[in-house]
Motif scaffolding. Structure first.
Motif: not given
Length: 384
Positions: A10, A13-14, A17, A67, A71, A75, A152
């Motif tokens: 995660l 990925c965060g 992104i 999360g 994330c 993505l 996001t």
């Protein structure tokens, strides 16, 4: 090991992104988008926290859901949506780019985004079934995951809007940023959560179905996902239409659906408390609880009073102990009710022993406070 690996995944990925969003918005747009996107998040999390009070979900599960939405799901959505729309425009509809964009918005995006967000609920349903006790837990998990996703996504949309305002000199009431903020954070902050709550409700309902009814346990989450995709598709289509069409869809469809879903979740929340009241007396008869406690633990007001009594007498640590006691009792009641319904989660007996152990450890502080609260608020106990 699995938890650590998932946390690292995660985090990666965060980072990816946020890098993609920063690339598309620029530094100024990213900071403005981040600040504005944060504003509705505490309110949404507070709403889902309030819904979750009857049998609170472990915080680590809610952090995972948020999360995942913020994330991993975003993505996947940005990557797949972009690829699929470009493929439609270049290979399927090369002479109709507008139609390709419309299909991307109303068909591809809802399927991809709702499936990606549903991943958080699916993982909790499969790997933490003992804490996935019904419709409320599913709705909360889905709503929190979607809140992360919307956060996001809002950074991206608001950051782009701010960049457009800088490029074209828009400001004040003509600002694209203001219009985007009003639409996404003021008029419809519950749009994404509403869609994914439907998925969570499907999984939550499946958790209550007897284990031998495999068709129903499979169909209910799929029905929730289909409903989320359909509603998301209508919403995206309305957002591309003239304002009067958007407002008509908002008032005639979205608001009634939101009211209906809220009514079902609140009914399920009251049902959790009724289950606590009906199930805990058998544990009181076995000596795990005092006689007044089952009714007291089925009333949120009395629970709050018990925590307050413990805090005033022994401090915050005592109040946390009472809260743990209350959560264990509520989860114990839901667990036993699921077993009696023929839908015990894997490891039922071990989890029951674990919850009973928590009750026993916290009982010296929590039981007197709960009993005192029950006697101090008899009207609330009998009413709730």
């Amino acid at each position: 090991m699995g938890t650590a690996a998932l946390t690292v995944l995660l985090g990666l990925c965060g980072a990816v992104i946020l890098g993609l969003v920063h690339q598309q918005t620029g530094s100024d747009g990213f900071l403005v988008g981040l600040g504005l996107a944060l504003l509705p998040v505490p309110l949404l999390l507070a709403v889902f926290g309030w819904l979750d009070r009857a049998a609170p979900t472990p915080r680590r599960h809610l952090l995972f859901a948020f999360g995942w939405g913020a994330c991993a799901a975003t993505l996947v959505a940005i990557t797949v949506n972009g690829f699929a729309t470009e493929w439609l425009a270049s290979s399927v509809l090369p002479r109709a780019p507008d139609r390709a964009d419309a299909l991307g918005t109303t068909v591809i995006a809802p399927v991809v985004e709702e499936t990606a967000k549903a991943g958080a609920v699916l993982l909790l349903y499969l790997h933490r079934p003992r804490d996935f006790g019904g419709i409320v837990h599913g709705a909360v998990a889905g709503g929190v995951a979607a809140t992360g996703f919307a956060f996001t996504e809002n950074i991206l949309y608001l950051g782009r809007a701010f960049g457009d305002d800088l490029a074209f000199g828009h400001s004040g009431l003509e600002s694209t940023t203001l219009g985007t903020f009003l639409q996404r954070a003021v008029m419809a902050p519950l749009a994404h959560p509403l869609f994914t709550v439907l998925v969570g409700m499907g999984f939550g309902a499946a958790a209550l179905v007897a284990r031998h009814r495999r068709a129903a346990r499979t169909a209910l989450p799929l029905l929730g996902l289909a409903a989320a995709i359909a509603l998301h598709s209508v919403w995206n289509g309305a957002a591309t239409r003239p304002m009067e069409v958007f407002l008509a869809v908002y008032g005639l469809l979205m608001v009634p659906v939101l009211g209906l879903v809220a009514g079902v979740v609140l009914w399920a929340r009251r049902r959790v408390l009724r289950t606590v009241r009906a199930t805990l007396p058998q544990y009181a008869a076995a000596g795990w609880l005092a006689d007044p406690e089952p009714s007291a633990l089925a009333c949120l007001r009395t629970r709050a009073l018990a925590r307050d009594l413990a805090r005033r007498r022994y401090g915050r640590r005592a109040a946390r102990a009472v809260a743990e006691y209350q959560r264990a009792a509520a989860c114990l009641a839901l667990l036993r009710a699921r077993a009696e319904r023929g839908a015990p989660p894997p490891g039922f007996l071990a989890h029951e022993r674990e919850l009973l152990g928590t009750l026993w450890r916290r009982r010296p502080l929590a039981s007197p406070a709960t009993t005192t609260a029950a006697r101090a608020a008899p009207y609330s106990v009998h009413r709730r």
